[in-house]
Design a protein around this motif. Structure first.
Motif, mmCIF file in Angstrom:
data_model
loop_
_atom_site.group_PDB
_atom_site.id
_atom_site.type_symbol
_atom_site.label_atom_id
_atom_site.label_comp_id
_atom_site.label_asym_id
_atom_site.label_seq_id
_atom_site.Cartn_x
_atom_site.Cartn_y
_atom_site.Cartn_z
ATOM 1 N N GLN A 293 8.927 -0.121 5.884
ATOM 2 C CA GLN A 293 9.822 -1.451 5.144
ATOM 3 C C GLN A 293 9.015 -2.338 4.289
ATOM 4 O OE1 GLN A 293 12.465 -2.888 8.215
ATOM 5 N NE2 GLN A 293 13.578 -0.823 8.165
ATOM 6 N N LEU A 294 7.941 -2.760 4.875
ATOM 7 C CA LEU A 294 7.184 -3.957 4.161
ATOM 8 C C LEU A 294 6.596 -3.124 2.811
ATOM 9 C CD1 LEU A 294 5.304 -5.453 7.204
ATOM 10 C CD2 LEU A 294 7.017 -6.381 5.728
ATOM 11 N N THR A 295 6.028 -1.809 2.852
ATOM 12 C CA THR A 295 5.538 -1.264 1.776
ATOM 13 C C THR A 295 6.625 -1.023 0.631
ATOM 14 O OG1 THR A 295 4.161 -0.050 3.171
ATOM 15 C CG2 THR A 295 4.258 0.713 1.016
ATOM 16 N N GLU A 296 7.901 -0.562 0.941
ATOM 17 C CA GLU A 296 9.017 -0.566 0.285
ATOM 18 C C GLU A 296 9.418 -1.691 -0.269
ATOM 19 O OE1 GLU A 296 11.924 1.634 2.436
ATOM 20 O OE2 GLU A 296 10.951 3.446 2.166
ATOM 21 N N ILE A 297 9.439 -2.826 0.254
ATOM 22 C CA ILE A 297 9.777 -4.207 -0.318
ATOM 23 C C ILE A 297 8.826 -4.486 -1.408
ATOM 24 C CG2 ILE A 297 9.910 -6.658 0.428
ATOM 25 C CD1 ILE A 297 11.106 -5.839 2.992
ATOM 26 N N ALA A 298 7.318 -4.127 -0.941
ATOM 27 C CA ALA A 298 6.520 -4.701 -2.018
ATOM 28 C C ALA A 298 6.354 -4.018 -3.337
ATOM 29 C CB ALA A 298 5.131 -4.289 -1.407
ATOM 30 N N VAL A 299 6.911 -2.511 -3.150
ATOM 31 C CA VAL A 299 6.912 -1.758 -4.329
ATOM 32 C C VAL A 299 8.157 -2.104 -5.118
ATOM 33 C CG1 VAL A 299 7.385 0.765 -5.020
ATOM 34 C CG2 VAL A 299 5.761 0.033 -3.398
ATOM 35 N N THR A 311 6.358 -11.819 -3.820
ATOM 36 C CA THR A 311 6.839 -10.967 -2.539
ATOM 37 C C THR A 311 5.871 -9.782 -2.149
ATOM 38 O OG1 THR A 311 8.846 -11.805 -2.815
ATOM 39 C CG2 THR A 311 8.622 -9.823 -1.605
ATOM 40 N N ALA A 312 5.459 -9.369 -3.329
ATOM 41 C CA ALA A 312 4.581 -7.934 -2.779
ATOM 42 C C ALA A 312 3.224 -8.673 -2.086
ATOM 43 C CB ALA A 312 4.161 -7.352 -4.100
ATOM 44 N N ILE A 313 2.794 -9.634 -2.638
ATOM 45 C CA ILE A 313 1.628 -10.190 -1.862
ATOM 46 C C ILE A 313 1.660 -10.737 -0.542
ATOM 47 C CG2 ILE A 313 -0.152 -12.321 -2.025
ATOM 48 C CD1 ILE A 313 -0.006 -12.127 -5.165
ATOM 49 N N THR A 314 2.784 -11.337 -0.280
ATOM 50 C CA THR A 314 3.321 -11.655 1.005
ATOM 51 C C THR A 314 3.429 -10.361 1.950
ATOM 52 O OG1 THR A 314 4.430 -13.414 0.333
ATOM 53 C CG2 THR A 314 5.028 -12.759 2.586
ATOM 54 N N CYS A 315 3.748 -9.406 1.257
ATOM 55 C CA CYS A 315 4.032 -8.049 2.142
ATOM 56 C C CYS A 315 2.496 -7.515 2.558
ATOM 57 C CB CYS A 315 4.847 -7.042 1.295
ATOM 58 S SG CYS A 315 6.592 -7.320 1.235
ATOM 59 N N ILE A 316 1.657 -7.554 1.652
ATOM 60 C CA ILE A 316 0.413 -7.047 1.752
ATOM 61 C C ILE A 316 -0.236 -8.093 2.996
ATOM 62 C CG2 ILE A 316 -2.025 -6.773 0.855
ATOM 63 C CD1 ILE A 316 -0.526 -6.046 -1.813
ATOM 64 N N ASP A 317 -0.086 -9.324 2.955
ATOM 65 C CA ASP A 317 -0.730 -10.175 3.846
ATOM 66 C C ASP A 317 -0.207 -9.522 5.435
ATOM 67 O OD1 ASP A 317 -2.094 -11.610 2.172
ATOM 68 O OD2 ASP A 317 -0.298 -13.132 1.914
ATOM 69 N N ALA A 364 -0.087 3.215 -6.988
ATOM 70 C CA ALA A 364 0.774 4.095 -7.944
ATOM 71 C C ALA A 364 1.469 2.898 -8.685
ATOM 72 C CB ALA A 364 1.727 5.033 -7.502
ATOM 73 N N TYR A 365 2.223 2.027 -8.052
ATOM 74 C CA TYR A 365 3.117 1.154 -8.858
ATOM 75 C C TYR A 365 2.550 -0.106 -9.163
ATOM 76 C CZ TYR A 365 6.910 4.168 -7.560
ATOM 77 O OH TYR A 365 7.850 5.101 -7.342
ATOM 78 N N CYS A 366 1.258 -0.746 -8.548
ATOM 79 C CA CYS A 366 0.702 -1.906 -8.836
ATOM 80 C C CYS A 366 -0.763 -1.639 -9.571
ATOM 81 C CB CYS A 366 0.443 -2.557 -7.530
ATOM 82 S SG CYS A 366 1.988 -2.587 -6.700
ATOM 83 N N LYS A 367 -1.177 -0.303 -10.099
ATOM 84 C CA LYS A 367 -2.363 -0.319 -10.453
ATOM 85 C C LYS A 367 -2.661 -1.045 -11.969
ATOM 86 C CE LYS A 367 -1.364 4.100 -12.359
ATOM 87 N NZ LYS A 367 -1.759 5.564 -12.473
ATOM 88 N N VAL A 371 -3.809 -8.580 -10.032
ATOM 89 C CA VAL A 371 -3.624 -9.699 -9.002
ATOM 90 C C VAL A 371 -3.267 -8.892 -7.777
ATOM 91 C CG1 VAL A 371 -2.216 -11.263 -7.838
ATOM 92 C CG2 VAL A 371 -2.971 -11.456 -10.215
ATOM 93 N N MET A 372 -2.478 -7.989 -7.823
ATOM 94 C CA MET A 372 -2.211 -6.800 -6.891
ATOM 95 C C MET A 372 -3.375 -5.974 -6.443
ATOM 96 S SD MET A 372 0.657 -7.419 -5.705
ATOM 97 C CE MET A 372 0.890 -6.135 -4.384
#
Length: 443
Positions: A293-299, A311-317, A364-367, A371-372
């Motif tokens: 779920q955290l991965t899907e929210i970030a993507v 939001t994606a950065i928060t999920c990675i944290d 795949a989605y952040c390359k 920043v990501m």
């Protein structure tokens, strides 16, 4: 008896997870409370209060009918408004974050309890309103029951204010992410404390030639009735290996377990009743879903339509913290009997599979986002510094860092941006064993 007890436990677990379970209990409680108040009225509670505390009793039938009718209409309006707003917010959460978080939001027990109290008060007021008879005898008027209805209606207003506050907080993305993280963390900590896996692994026999047991239904493999499974192992003097990890969607006819002895049909049926299946996934039963779920929210946050890198950065944290905790758990789990002998082996998703499952869609989605990429490498650097990193886990982390660096070289054209991304490589090289393991920037 074992079969019936296991089925009953799994039935109760599935029943309590339904959104309508607690509201139904409140509604039934409101009905019983209404009949109890009517019984108290028949025993003369209103006449007693009129004689001793008349200010507590409403003794006018028209006033009582008007109040109760107003409360009934008002509570229905509040219910419609409250849960229309909930549906709108859930639709927004599904579109902006991920549809997979909806079961967690819907199953919020606080909101279910508010709905249940609404319904209970509504049923109570209707019951008392129907009991008011057209008579001039003030002693036949359920005055005290009407007073209780007024108090309950005031509590409904208070709960409505609380509900607005609660739902406005629950829908915030930071609250959603933290809730998912806390549930996954709690489940991981429970699994880490359960068994002494190192000693049990060496004593558990090889399962290659054991007898397979096929599942007799389709669904998400969610729960295991551990007590019933341990009792079955003790009665049959056998050991069992669970072949698929919890949270996996299993088709009918797929082997789900192996047993050290060949089981007859009755014993196979007893074994299969120890497994709980569902058509939905629950984080509290399977911590892997928290990672998903955290991965899907970030993507989803990095999609062009949302464009929310914060939001994606928060999920990675939060994912970094969960991975740090996952490093403390072995890639295998056992359940021991009363003699501390491992009799059940659980199949789990190993660390390599888990970290690839998380970082592959992120890459795949952040390359194309500098920043990501920098954040993902920082997360791996943080994990490499963890005290619980084993040699195989360190290799897995380094390989994942190389994949990110490779994607950065192909997707990022600005040389200064590339130097900033590869600057984390120098920090990683300072850690023992990584000096020659990371790829170079020069091509």
């Amino acid at each position: 008896m074992l079969k019936l007890i296991t089925k009953f436990k799994l039935f109760i677990a599935n029943l309590t997870g339904k959104i309508g379970f607690y509201p139904s209990l409140f509604a039934f409680g409101g009905l019983l409370f209404g009949f109890a108040m009517l019984y108290a009225e028949d025993q003369g509670v209103s006449s007693f209060l009129i004689e001793n505390a008349p200010q507590l009793v409403i003794n006018d039938a028209d006033t009582a009918r008007t109040l109760l009718s107003t409360f009934i209409g008002g509570i229905i309006s509040l219910m419609v408004f409250s849960f229309s707003m909930v549906m709108i917010l859930l639709n927004q959460a599904s579109n902006n974050y991920s549809p997979r978080i909806l079961p967690g939001l819907i199953s919020n027990k606080k909101h279910q309890n508010v709905l249940g109290f609404y319904i209970a008060t509504l049923i109570y007021c209707i019951l008392i309103l129907l009991s008011i008879k057209p008579t001039d005898n003030k002693y036949q008027l359920p005055g005290f029951a009407v007073l209780v209805g007024i108090v309950l209606s005031m509590l409904v207003l208070a709960l409505f204010i609380y509900f607005i506050h609660s739902i406005s907080e629950a829908i915030q993305i930071n609250k959603i992410i933290e809730s998912i993280y806390q549930k996954a963390k709690t489940r991981l900590e429970q699994l880490i404390k359960q068994t002494d896996e190192d000693s049990m692994q060496s004593n558990f026999p090889d399962t290659e030639n054991w007898h397979a047991v096929e599942v007799n239904r389709t669904g998400y493999f969610q729960t295991i009735a551990v007590d019933a499974l341990l009792e079955l192992c003790e009665n049959l003097d056998c050991k069992i290996e669970i072949s698929v990890p919890k949270g996996t969607f299993i088709l009918k006819g797929i082997p789900i377990a192996k047993c050290s002895i060949e089981l007859n049909e009755e014993h196979q049926e007893q074994l299969l009743t120890c497994f709980g299946f569902s058509r939905s996934e629950i984080v509290t039963h399977n911590y892997i879903l928290g990672f998903k779920q955290l991965t899907e929210i970030a993507v989803k946050a990095m999609s062009p339509g949302i464009n929310d890198p914060g939001t994606a950065i928060t999920c990675i944290d939060y994912l970094s913290e969960l991975f740090a905790l996952r490093l403390k758990k072995k890639d295998f789990s056992f359940i021991a009997n009363q003699d501390n002998e491992a009799v059940i082996k659980l199949r789990t998703i190993d660390f390599k599979e888990l970290i690839y499952f998380v970082f592959a869609p992120l890459r795949a989605y952040c390359k194309h986002d500098v920043v990501m990429l920098h954040k993902m490498l920082t997360a791996l650097y943080f994990l490499l510094q963890s005290d619980s990193v084993l040699d195989d886990a360190e290799t897995i982390l380094i390989n994942e860092a190389n994949l990110i660096l490779e994607d950065a070289k192909t997707a990022i054209e600005n040389k200064d941006d590339l130097k900033g991304i590869f600057s984390i490589r120098s920090k990683m090289q300072a850690i023992n064993g990584t000096q020659n393991a990371l790829i170079e920037l020069a091509d």
